[in-house]
Design a protein around this motif. Structure first.
Motif, mmCIF file in Angstrom:
data_model
loop_
_atom_site.group_PDB
_atom_site.id
_atom_site.type_symbol
_atom_site.label_atom_id
_atom_site.label_comp_id
_atom_site.label_asym_id
_atom_site.label_seq_id
_atom_site.Cartn_x
_atom_site.Cartn_y
_atom_site.Cartn_z
ATOM 1 N N GLY A 110 0.873 -1.198 0.097
ATOM 2 C CA GLY A 110 0.015 -0.078 -0.083
ATOM 3 C C GLY A 110 0.913 1.221 0.012
ATOM 4 O O GLY A 110 0.232 2.377 0.057
ATOM 5 N N LYS A 111 2.214 1.270 0.107
ATOM 6 C CA LYS A 111 2.911 2.480 0.093
ATOM 7 C C LYS A 111 3.703 2.433 -1.205
ATOM 8 O O LYS A 111 4.589 1.511 -1.480
ATOM 9 N N THR A 112 3.716 3.662 -1.680
ATOM 10 C CA THR A 112 4.343 3.955 -3.074
ATOM 11 C C THR A 112 5.549 4.466 -3.061
ATOM 12 O O THR A 112 5.915 5.550 -2.192
ATOM 13 N N HIS A 113 6.630 4.042 -3.636
ATOM 14 C CA HIS A 113 7.964 4.895 -3.773
ATOM 15 C C HIS A 113 8.481 4.510 -5.194
ATOM 16 O O HIS A 113 7.825 3.977 -6.023
ATOM 17 N N TYR A 114 9.546 5.023 -5.696
ATOM 18 C CA TYR A 114 10.065 5.001 -7.100
ATOM 19 C C TYR A 114 11.413 4.544 -7.093
ATOM 20 O O TYR A 114 12.280 4.735 -6.342
#
Length: 146
Positions: free
Chosen positions: A117-121
């Motif tokens: 559920g957590k977005t990073h790049y």
């Protein structure tokens, strides 16, 4: 004797790498995983399905191509998707992410990663010196430490 020990370590490491990612077929997946793969791959080209051990548990990776872009999913044995990696156009990245990557060099690849559920790049840039460097950033463009 030392040479034999080193040879054994090399063989064991090579075997570990070889067995880390086992290609598999849809028909051999557990029912819950198969159902998730079928649902998540609708409208996509399946590039591969593999299983691997993570923290002693078997997990599955589904590699797909959607509208010419890569989209890879990690699925647990219960069929729950817990990681989605998607190829991203640079202009679709949050401004702080784009700015942080461009400060390091020319952006050659970019993925958004949604993990639990957590977005990073995850970006790859080519520095002015010509070296390719992988960088992981949060949505604010700050480096992620692992």
């Amino acid at each position: 004797m030392k040479r034999t020990g080193l040879t054994m370590v090399i063989v064991m490491l090579a075997a570990g790498v070889a067995f880390a990612d086992q290609k598999t077929q849809l028909s051999k997946l557990p029912a819950a995983v198969r159902a998730t793969v079928e649902a998540e791959s609708k409208g996509a080209t399946v590039k591969g399905i593999s299983s691997e051990k993570e923290n002693g548990k078997t997990v599955y990776e589904l590699e797909t191509l959607v509208n010419g872009r890569t989209r890879d999913l990690m699925i647990d044995a219960a069929g729950k998707v817990y990681v989605v990696e998607e190829q991203l156009d640079v202009d679709k990245a949050p401004a702080p992410v784009k700015a942080a990557l461009e400060a390091k060099g020319k952006i050659v690849a970019l993925e958004s990663v949604v993990e639990n559920g957590k977005t990073h790049y995850e970006g790859q840039v080519q520095t002015k010196a010509g070296k390719k460097v992988a960088i992981e950033l949060d949505a604010d463009g700050k480096p992620i430490k692992k």
